[in-house]
Design a protein around this motif. Structure first.
Motif, PDB file in Angstrom:
ATOM      1  N   ILE A 143       0.653  -1.237  -0.285  1.00  0.00           N
ATOM      2  CA  ILE A 143       0.069  -0.202   0.179  1.00  0.00           C
ATOM      3  C   ILE A 143       0.627   1.146  -0.341  1.00  0.00           C
ATOM      4  CG2 ILE A 143      -1.520   1.493   1.429  1.00  0.00           C
ATOM      5  CD1 ILE A 143      -2.850  -1.455   2.784  1.00  0.00           C
ATOM      6  N   PRO A 144       0.757   2.203  -1.255  1.00  0.00           N
ATOM      7  CA  PRO A 144       1.262   3.309  -0.895  1.00  0.00           C
ATOM      8  C   PRO A 144       0.847   4.352  -0.079  1.00  0.00           C
ATOM      9  CG  PRO A 144       0.081   3.196  -3.318  1.00  0.00           C
ATOM     10  CD  PRO A 144      -0.344   2.041  -2.238  1.00  0.00           C
ATOM     11  N   LEU A 145       2.373   4.698   1.231  1.00  0.00           N
ATOM     12  CA  LEU A 145       2.075   5.524   1.980  1.00  0.00           C
ATOM     13  C   LEU A 145       1.573   7.800   1.152  1.00  0.00           C
ATOM     14  CD1 LEU A 145       4.611   5.596   4.352  1.00  0.00           C
ATOM     15  CD2 LEU A 145       2.027   5.237   4.383  1.00  0.00           C
ATOM     16  N   THR A 146       0.477   7.488   0.961  1.00  0.00           N
ATOM     17  CA  THR A 146       0.274   9.117   0.640  1.00  0.00           C
ATOM     18  C   THR A 146       0.309  10.653   1.732  1.00  0.00           C
ATOM     19  OG1 THR A 146      -2.286   8.717   0.907  1.00  0.00           O
ATOM     20  CG2 THR A 146      -1.611   7.667  -0.476  1.00  0.00           C
ATOM     21  N   SER A 147       1.270  10.037   2.848  1.00  0.00           N
ATOM     22  CA  SER A 147       0.245  11.648   3.777  1.00  0.00           C
ATOM     23  C   SER A 147       2.208  11.438   4.746  1.00  0.00           C
ATOM     24  CB  SER A 147      -0.205  11.379   4.741  1.00  0.00           C
ATOM     25  OG  SER A 147      -0.561   9.969   5.608  1.00  0.00           O
ATOM     26  N   ASP A 148       2.113  11.853   5.519  1.00  0.00           N
ATOM     27  CA  ASP A 148       3.304  11.997   6.929  1.00  0.00           C
ATOM     28  C   ASP A 148       2.595  11.287   7.440  1.00  0.00           C
ATOM     29  OD1 ASP A 148       5.264  13.198   5.176  1.00  0.00           O
ATOM     30  OD2 ASP A 148       4.802  14.790   6.327  1.00  0.00           O
ATOM     31  N   TRP A 149       1.188   9.967   7.858  1.00  0.00           N
ATOM     32  CA  TRP A 149       1.163   9.099   9.186  1.00  0.00           C
ATOM     33  C   TRP A 149       0.857   7.882   8.008  1.00  0.00           C
ATOM     34  CZ3 TRP A 149       0.291  10.850  13.721  1.00  0.00           C
ATOM     35  CH2 TRP A 149       0.512  12.656  14.349  1.00  0.00           C
ATOM     36  N   LEU A 150       0.994   7.173   9.183  1.00  0.00           N
ATOM     37  CA  LEU A 150       0.029   5.680   8.741  1.00  0.00           C
ATOM     38  C   LEU A 150      -0.567   5.267   9.718  1.00  0.00           C
ATOM     39  CD1 LEU A 150       2.591   2.667   7.856  1.00  0.00           C
ATOM     40  CD2 LEU A 150       1.090   2.298   9.838  1.00  0.00           C
ATOM     41  N   ASP A 151      -2.175   5.382   9.044  1.00  0.00           N
ATOM     42  CA  ASP A 151      -2.730   5.136   9.651  1.00  0.00           C
ATOM     43  C   ASP A 151      -3.688   3.438   9.121  1.00  0.00           C
ATOM     44  OD1 ASP A 151      -5.626   5.665  11.031  1.00  0.00           O
ATOM     45  OD2 ASP A 151      -6.424   6.634   9.026  1.00  0.00           O
ATOM     46  N   LEU A 152      -4.211   3.091  10.355  1.00  0.00           N
ATOM     47  CA  LEU A 152      -4.224   1.478  10.224  1.00  0.00           C
ATOM     48  C   LEU A 152      -5.964   0.858  10.059  1.00  0.00           C
ATOM     49  CD1 LEU A 152      -1.737  -0.832  12.720  1.00  0.00           C
ATOM     50  CD2 LEU A 152      -1.806  -0.260  10.066  1.00  0.00           C
ATOM     51  N   MET A 153      -6.858   2.726  11.028  1.00  0.00           N
ATOM     52  CA  MET A 153      -7.514   2.175  10.668  1.00  0.00           C
ATOM     53  C   MET A 153      -8.344   1.520   9.705  1.00  0.00           C
ATOM     54  SD  MET A 153      -8.604   2.368  13.699  1.00  0.00           S
ATOM     55  CE  MET A 153     -10.287   2.324  13.533  1.00  0.00           C
ATOM     56  N   PRO A 154      -8.226   2.396   8.154  1.00  0.00           N
ATOM     57  CA  PRO A 154      -8.596   1.310   6.961  1.00  0.00           C
ATOM     58  C   PRO A 154      -8.077   0.510   7.142  1.00  0.00           C
ATOM     59  CG  PRO A 154      -7.658   3.156   6.653  1.00  0.00           C
ATOM     60  CD  PRO A 154      -8.032   3.614   8.047  1.00  0.00           C
ATOM     61  N   ALA A 155      -7.305   0.047   7.575  1.00  0.00           N
ATOM     62  CA  ALA A 155      -6.844  -1.486   7.108  1.00  0.00           C
ATOM     63  C   ALA A 155      -7.531  -2.381   8.301  1.00  0.00           C
ATOM     64  CB  ALA A 155      -5.252  -1.985   7.250  1.00  0.00           C
ATOM     65  N   VAL A 156      -7.332  -1.538   9.334  1.00  0.00           N
ATOM     66  CA  VAL A 156      -8.339  -2.660  10.405  1.00  0.00           C
ATOM     67  C   VAL A 156      -9.951  -2.932   9.958  1.00  0.00           C
ATOM     68  CG1 VAL A 156     -10.084  -2.726  12.414  1.00  0.00           C
ATOM     69  CG2 VAL A 156      -7.124  -2.105  12.539  1.00  0.00           C
ATOM     70  N   LYS A 157     -10.736  -1.865   9.540  1.00  0.00           N
ATOM     71  CA  LYS A 157     -12.261  -1.940   8.719  1.00  0.00           C
ATOM     72  C   LYS A 157     -12.086  -3.003   8.032  1.00  0.00           C
ATOM     73  CE  LYS A 157     -12.624   2.902  10.133  1.00  0.00           C
ATOM     74  NZ  LYS A 157     -12.507   4.410   9.685  1.00  0.00           N
ATOM     75  N   ASP A 158     -10.967  -2.935   6.559  1.00  0.00           N
ATOM     76  CA  ASP A 158     -11.416  -3.773   5.630  1.00  0.00           C
ATOM     77  C   ASP A 158     -10.770  -5.532   5.561  1.00  0.00           C
ATOM     78  OD1 ASP A 158     -12.144  -1.479   4.052  1.00  0.00           O
ATOM     79  OD2 ASP A 158      -9.730  -1.312   3.244  1.00  0.00           O
ATOM     80  N   ASN A 159     -10.075  -5.988   6.533  1.00  0.00           N
ATOM     81  CA  ASN A 159      -9.507  -7.097   7.256  1.00  0.00           C
ATOM     82  C   ASN A 159     -10.905  -7.048   7.483  1.00  0.00           C
ATOM     83  OD1 ASN A 159      -7.168  -7.204   5.491  1.00  0.00           O
ATOM     84  ND2 ASN A 159      -5.876  -5.947   7.006  1.00  0.00           N
ATOM     85  N   LEU A 160     -11.147  -6.664   8.669  1.00  0.00           N
ATOM     86  CA  LEU A 160     -12.811  -6.845   9.694  1.00  0.00           C
ATOM     87  C   LEU A 160     -13.997  -7.593   7.910  1.00  0.00           C
ATOM     88  CD1 LEU A 160     -12.301  -5.269  12.650  1.00  0.00           C
ATOM     89  CD2 LEU A 160     -12.288  -7.351  12.536  1.00  0.00           C
ATOM     90  N   LEU A 161     -14.186  -6.043   7.284  1.00  0.00           N
ATOM     91  CA  LEU A 161     -15.323  -7.029   6.203  1.00  0.00           C
ATOM     92  C   LEU A 161     -14.693  -7.982   5.522  1.00  0.00           C
ATOM     93  CD1 LEU A 161     -15.957  -3.596   5.437  1.00  0.00           C
ATOM     94  CD2 LEU A 161     -17.602  -4.833   6.748  1.00  0.00           C
ATOM     95  N   LEU A 162     -13.437  -8.797   5.361  1.00  0.00           N
ATOM     96  CA  LEU A 162     -13.304  -9.406   4.248  1.00  0.00           C
ATOM     97  C   LEU A 162     -12.915 -10.648   5.526  1.00  0.00           C
ATOM     98  CD1 LEU A 162      -9.758  -7.775   2.368  1.00  0.00           C
ATOM     99  CD2 LEU A 162     -12.328  -8.897   1.566  1.00  0.00           C
ATOM    100  N   SER A 163     -12.922 -10.954   6.422  1.00  0.00           N
ATOM    101  CA  SER A 163     -13.138 -11.597   7.338  1.00  0.00           C
ATOM    102  C   SER A 163     -14.254 -12.649   8.060  1.00  0.00           C
ATOM    103  CB  SER A 163     -12.077 -11.741   8.339  1.00  0.00           C
ATOM    104  OG  SER A 163     -12.727 -10.286   9.519  1.00  0.00           O
ATOM    105  N   LEU A 164     -15.482 -12.038   7.394  1.00  0.00           N
ATOM    106  CA  LEU A 164     -17.204 -12.236   7.773  1.00  0.00           C
ATOM    107  C   LEU A 164     -16.772 -13.587   6.991  1.00  0.00           C
ATOM    108  CD1 LEU A 164     -18.508  -9.310   8.002  1.00  0.00           C
ATOM    109  CD2 LEU A 164     -18.454  -9.985   9.890  1.00  0.00           C
ATOM    110  N   PRO A 165     -17.457 -14.492   7.797  1.00  0.00           N
ATOM    111  CA  PRO A 165     -17.791 -15.510   7.256  1.00  0.00           C
ATOM    112  C   PRO A 165     -18.847 -15.742   5.594  1.00  0.00           C
ATOM    113  CG  PRO A 165     -19.016 -15.822   8.782  1.00  0.00           C
ATOM    114  CD  PRO A 165     -17.792 -14.318   8.868  1.00  0.00           C
TER     115      PRO A 165
END
Length: 185
Positions: free
Chosen positions: A105-127
């Motif tokens: 994932i390319p960084l687009t700012s001076d911050w590493l924000d894991l919240m989008p990854a948390v949300k996306d990975n949770l949705l992907l893990s739903l059975p």
């Protein structure tokens, strides 16, 4: 809350920064997936390693999501325990240093924000298939007036020659299987 400045992360050069946080993403995920009935706060743990100019996140997500049964729509509590690894690229030209199946994932700012990854990975893990304990242990599948639930094997298409009342069944055996090309010479 799962958000770090790049300056802070660079201080951990080749030493992992560990995180252990609980976040509430219920409202956002319910908005993105209307099947979610309820959700506990998410426990996110893991490490971030600054190496080769990039940031590799190795994390685990734990939560409990209430989803409707895919058979009866009865609410079912489903435990989620999901591991993910993602690499955030400080420079997109670094992508050739990684394997083809790595999540980059390319960084687009001076911050590493894991919240989008948390949300996306949770949705992907739903059975995709959610059943109550009774539905999982049932020997017979439900049925009703003029309908029945079938397994994939039961629903497999029946070849035309094995179907009852096949109008072409009388033609079987009338033509040889060798083909007609040999008779045309």
């Amino acid at each position: 809350m799962l958000n770090w400045s790049i300056t802070t992360l660079k201080q951990y050069n080749h030493k992992p920064l560990t995180f252990d946080d609980t976040v509430d993403v219920k409202a956002e995920l319910m908005e993105r997936n209307p099947d979610i009935i309820d959700m506990t706060p998410v426990h996110a743990t893991g490490t971030i390693l600054f190496s080769r100019g990039d940031y590799t996140v190795d994390g685990d997500l734990k939560a409990e999501v209430t989803l409707p049964s895919t058979r009866s729509l009865v609410p079912v509590q489903v435990p989620i325990d999901f591991h993910f690894t993602e690499t955030y690229l400080a420079d997109e030209s670094h992508s050739d240093q990684y394997e083809e199946d790595d999540v980059l994932i390319p960084l687009t700012s001076d911050w590493l924000d894991l919240m989008p990854a948390v949300k996306d990975n949770l949705l992907l893990s739903l059975p995709l298939r959610v059943l109550t304990k009774e539905e999982e242990n049932a020997v017979t599948l439900p049925s009703g007036d003029d309908w029945t639930l079938m397994t994939e094997e039961e629903a497999a298409p029946v070849p035309p020659e094995e179907r009852p009342n096949n109008p072409f069944a009388g033609l079987q055996g009338m033509f040889d299987d060798k083909g007609d090309d040999s008779d045309k010479q």
